[in-house]
Design an enzyme around this catalytic site. Structure first.
Site, PDB file in Angstrom:
ATOM      1  N   HIS A   1      -3.256   4.442  -1.650  1.00  0.00           N
ATOM      2  CA  HIS A   1      -4.089   4.755  -0.478  1.00  0.00           C
ATOM      3  C   HIS A   1      -4.851   6.056  -0.741  1.00  0.00           C
ATOM      4  O   HIS A   1      -4.348   7.144  -0.496  1.00  0.00           O
ATOM      5  CB  HIS A   1      -3.198   4.889   0.755  1.00  0.00           C
ATOM      6  CG  HIS A   1      -3.950   4.897   2.057  1.00  0.00           C
ATOM      7  ND1 HIS A   1      -5.320   4.984   2.128  1.00  0.00           N
ATOM      8  CD2 HIS A   1      -3.514   4.794   3.334  1.00  0.00           C
ATOM      9  CE1 HIS A   1      -5.698   4.955   3.404  1.00  0.00           C
ATOM     10  NE2 HIS A   1      -4.618   4.845   4.156  1.00  0.00           N
TER      11      HIS A   1
ATOM     12  N   TYR B   1      -6.156  10.653   4.289  1.00  0.00           N
ATOM     13  CA  TYR B   1      -4.786  11.015   3.898  1.00  0.00           C
ATOM     14  C   TYR B   1      -4.801  11.799   2.576  1.00  0.00           C
ATOM     15  O   TYR B   1      -5.867  12.160   2.084  1.00  0.00           O
ATOM     16  CB  TYR B   1      -3.914   9.752   3.878  1.00  0.00           C
ATOM     17  CG  TYR B   1      -3.813   9.169   5.277  1.00  0.00           C
ATOM     18  CD1 TYR B   1      -3.056   9.800   6.263  1.00  0.00           C
ATOM     19  CD2 TYR B   1      -4.554   8.049   5.650  1.00  0.00           C
ATOM     20  CE1 TYR B   1      -3.005   9.315   7.574  1.00  0.00           C
ATOM     21  CE2 TYR B   1      -4.504   7.552   6.963  1.00  0.00           C
ATOM     22  CZ  TYR B   1      -3.731   8.193   7.907  1.00  0.00           C
ATOM     23  OH  TYR B   1      -3.692   7.730   9.205  1.00  0.00           O
TER      24      TYR B   1
ATOM     25  N   GLN C   1       0.854  -1.190   0.000  1.00  0.00           N
ATOM     26  CA  GLN C   1       0.000   0.000   0.000  1.00  0.00           C
ATOM     27  C   GLN C   1       0.891   1.242   0.000  1.00  0.00           C
ATOM     28  O   GLN C   1       1.696   1.438   0.908  1.00  0.00           O
ATOM     29  CB  GLN C   1      -0.937   0.056   1.210  1.00  0.00           C
ATOM     30  CG  GLN C   1      -1.926   1.219   1.035  1.00  0.00           C
ATOM     31  CD  GLN C   1      -2.799   1.498   2.242  1.00  0.00           C
ATOM     32  OE1 GLN C   1      -2.294   1.738   3.327  1.00  0.00           O
ATOM     33  NE2 GLN C   1      -4.102   1.475   2.052  1.00  0.00           N
TER      34      GLN C   1
ATOM     35  N   ARG D   1      -7.573   2.231  -2.779  1.00  0.00           N
ATOM     36  CA  ARG D   1      -8.454   2.187  -1.611  1.00  0.00           C
ATOM     37  C   ARG D   1      -9.176   3.521  -1.469  1.00  0.00           C
ATOM     38  O   ARG D   1      -8.533   4.577  -1.538  1.00  0.00           O
ATOM     39  CB  ARG D   1      -7.639   1.899  -0.355  1.00  0.00           C
ATOM     40  CG  ARG D   1      -8.489   1.545   0.845  1.00  0.00           C
ATOM     41  CD  ARG D   1      -7.656   1.120   2.054  1.00  0.00           C
ATOM     42  NE  ARG D   1      -8.294   0.005   2.723  1.00  0.00           N
ATOM     43  CZ  ARG D   1      -8.410  -0.120   4.049  1.00  0.00           C
ATOM     44  NH1 ARG D   1      -7.903   0.787   4.851  1.00  0.00           N
ATOM     45  NH2 ARG D   1      -9.021  -1.147   4.582  1.00  0.00           N
TER      46      ARG D   1
ATOM     47  N   ALA E   1      -7.760   6.658   0.723  1.00  0.00           N
ATOM     48  CA  ALA E   1      -8.825   6.586   1.729  1.00  0.00           C
ATOM     49  C   ALA E   1      -8.412   7.222   3.048  1.00  0.00           C
ATOM     50  O   ALA E   1      -7.311   7.762   3.190  1.00  0.00           O
ATOM     51  CB  ALA E   1      -9.179   5.111   1.960  1.00  0.00           C
TER      52      ALA E   1
HETATM   53  C1  LIG Z   1      -3.394  -0.947  13.626  1.00  0.00           C
HETATM   54  C2  LIG Z   1      -4.115  -0.441  12.415  1.00  0.00           C
HETATM   55  C3  LIG Z   1      -3.410   0.250  11.459  1.00  0.00           C
HETATM   56  C4  LIG Z   1      -4.040   0.675  10.282  1.00  0.00           C
HETATM   57  N1  LIG Z   1      -3.294   1.254   9.292  1.00  0.00           N
HETATM   58  C5  LIG Z   1      -3.838   1.439   8.073  1.00  0.00           C
HETATM   59  C6  LIG Z   1      -3.030   1.796   6.955  1.00  0.00           C
HETATM   60  O1  LIG Z   1      -1.794   1.898   7.029  1.00  0.00           O
HETATM   61  N2  LIG Z   1      -3.645   1.987   5.762  1.00  0.00           N
HETATM   62  C7  LIG Z   1      -5.004   1.859   5.626  1.00  0.00           C
HETATM   63  O2  LIG Z   1      -5.520   2.037   4.519  1.00  0.00           O
HETATM   64  N3  LIG Z   1      -5.787   1.501   6.670  1.00  0.00           N
HETATM   65  C8  LIG Z   1      -5.232   1.271   7.867  1.00  0.00           C
HETATM   66  N4  LIG Z   1      -6.027   0.830   8.904  1.00  0.00           N
HETATM   67  C9  LIG Z   1      -7.482   0.644   8.698  1.00  0.00           C
HETATM   68  C10 LIG Z   1      -7.811  -0.813   8.405  1.00  0.00           C
HETATM   69  O3  LIG Z   1      -7.234  -1.251   7.180  1.00  0.00           O
HETATM   70  C11 LIG Z   1      -9.345  -1.048   8.347  1.00  0.00           C
HETATM   71  O4  LIG Z   1      -9.888  -0.195   7.366  1.00  0.00           O
HETATM   72  C12 LIG Z   1     -10.065  -0.815   9.672  1.00  0.00           C
HETATM   73  O5  LIG Z   1      -9.317  -1.333  10.768  1.00  0.00           O
HETATM   74  C13 LIG Z   1     -11.440  -1.488   9.675  1.00  0.00           C
HETATM   75  O6  LIG Z   1     -11.312  -2.889   9.409  1.00  0.00           O
HETATM   76  P1  LIG Z   1     -11.460  -4.027  10.532  1.00  0.00           P
HETATM   77  O7  LIG Z   1     -12.864  -3.928  11.075  1.00  0.00           O
HETATM   78  O8  LIG Z   1     -11.215  -5.328   9.835  1.00  0.00           O
HETATM   79  O9  LIG Z   1     -10.434  -3.742  11.604  1.00  0.00           O
HETATM   80  C14 LIG Z   1      -5.428   0.435  10.100  1.00  0.00           C
HETATM   81  C15 LIG Z   1      -6.140  -0.234  11.098  1.00  0.00           C
HETATM   82  C16 LIG Z   1      -5.515  -0.690  12.229  1.00  0.00           C
HETATM   83  C17 LIG Z   1      -6.304  -1.467  13.258  1.00  0.00           C
END
Ligand SMILES: Cc1cc2nc3c(=O)[nH]c(=O)nc-3n(C[C@H](O)[C@H](O)[C@H](O)COP(=O)(O)O)c2cc1C
Length: 372
Positions: free
Chosen positions: A180, A185, A108, A233, A182
């Site tokens: 990315h 950012y 990503q 995304r 979404a």
């Molecule tokens: C620890 C953590 C770090 C995350 N970092 C990113 C990231 O670097 N890029 C991104 O697009 N989303 C990031 N997210 C968002 C997740 O990809 C996801 O959209 C969000 O946690 C909801 O999904 P879930 O219900 O499966 O946790 C992060 C989420 C968590 C929990």
């Protein structure tokens, strides 16, 4: 857990992501883990972390957001990059490990824009003070600085950075990249009317606001071979605004059509901070993900609470999406696909894994039972 899913859960059927054949429909969503070396070099600990999901049966693993240039893209201290030879070599190790365990590996690529946790000078579509405060779990503290309005030459450097990073991703052995766009950012700051007040070709209508994302995708698509996956995304919600919603199917359809036209192989619809249900429906009978499928004809990944086997079955079975992407649920269940296959229970996510830091060291302490 519902034993009836054993071996027959729809997530276990093969799928494809553009040119990539996948063994099933379970994908690890991007998660920033603030664990790279100070120079942004991915470590062996990170390679082992990513390989664990592949060993657990996920068909594809998307990395945490990776920075793309040494100018203004960096979002966290200890964020990995794809800018130097050393960073590329670190990723090559992770790619080998993930491939050896049978999964596809997607980088990503991320530009933090106004939401950098670590830069003191930031750029954004417009000089608008971001909502909210920096995120402690990712090393941030205090308010975000007021960003500088990005110039057209800065925009050129952003695109160049993404193209160079995509080339490096391919050289490191990744199967593809995800832009990315979404979660608040840089690209999402362009999509969002209250952070994009520009009057040039990158501001105004939805078609103008998504232009930079589309130009970046096109430039990457032109720079890598067609068998290298280029995804994107998108989300309505943001890390600093869980309430934001697109105005309706018109705005969403403009974004989806623009990224497809630019050559994206798949769309990944994120649900930051919210359960899928809360951001899923763009109209009473139409989900955002189903609209993305209808508008583009491309594979669509749904995200947000997908670790619930019944939810995932509904999403895939009812035509809302082609694949599901798990973030927190994958941390609690790095072997989630195998658990579904074997009919084993799904573990609940323990929030201490990410607090006080989202780092791998903190997670290892919690999982070893030594966190306070
Ligand atoms: C620890 C953590 C770090 C995350 N970092 C990113 C990231 O670097 N890029 C991104 O697009 N989303 C990031 N997210 C968002 C997740 O990809 C996801 O959209 C969000 O946690 C909801 O999904 P879930 O219900 O499966 O946790 C992060 C989420 C968590 C929990």
């Amino acid at each position: 857990m519902n034993m009836s899913y054993k071996t027959t859960h729809p997530v276990l059927s093969p799928a494809s992501l553009g040119p990539l054949a996948l063994r099933n429909r379970a994908v690890v969503a991007p998660m920033s883990r603030v664990s790279a070396g100070a120079e942004g070099i991915p470590t062996e600990q990170m390679a082992a972390y990513y390989a664990r999901f592949a060993e657990g049966g996920f068909a594809a693993v998307i990395t945490e957001g990776v920075f793309t240039d040494s100018l203004f893209s960096r979002s966290y201290q200890h964020q990995p990059g794809l800018v130097t030879d050393e960073q590329q070599a670190g990723w090559a190790l992770a790619a080998d490990r993930v491939h050896a365990a049978g999964s596809a590996f997607i980088a990503q690529l991320m530009h933090g824009g106004a939401l950098s946790q670590c830069l003191t000078e930031t750029v954004a579509p417009s000089a608008v003070h971001p909502k909210g405060a920096k995120m402690a779990d990712y090393g941030g503290s205090g308010p975000y600085p007021l960003p500088r309005e990005i110039t057209s030459s800065d925009i050129g450097a952003v695109i160049d950075g993404f193209v160079a990073a995509a080339r490096r991703a391919r050289a490191a052995g990744f199967d593809g990249i995800e832009v990315h766009g979404a979660n608040g950012y840089l690209f999402d700051q362009f999509h969002t009317p209250y952070t994009n007040l520009r009057t040039d070709r990158y501001g105004g209508t939805a078609a103008d606001r998504v232009r930079l994302t589309a130009e970046t995708l096109s430039a990457i698509r032109a720079a890598v071979p067609s068998d290298f996956v280029v995804g994107v995304r998108l989300s309505q919600t943001k890390v600093n605004d869980f309430e934001h919603r697109w105005t309706g199917r018109g705005e969403a359809a403009v974004y989806f059509a623009a990224v497809a036209e630019a050559g994206a192989d798949y769309l990944h619809i994120a649900s930051e901070g919210r359960d899928w249900r809360q951001t899923a429906m763009i109209e009473p009978d139409l989900s955002v993900t189903a609209l993305a499928r209808a508008v583009t004809g491309l594979p669509v990944l749904a995200n947000g609470g997908m670790h619930d086997p019944a939810r995932a079955a509904e999403i895939l079975g009812d035509g809302h999406a082609d694949l599901v992407a798990l973030a927190s649920g994958a941390l609690a269940n790095p072997d989630w696909p195998q658990r579904l296959r074997d009919g084993r229970p799904i573990e609940k996510f323990d929030h201490r894994i990410l607090h006080p830091s989202a780092s791998l060291d903190n997670a290892e302490r919690v999982l070893a039972g030594v966190a306070g």
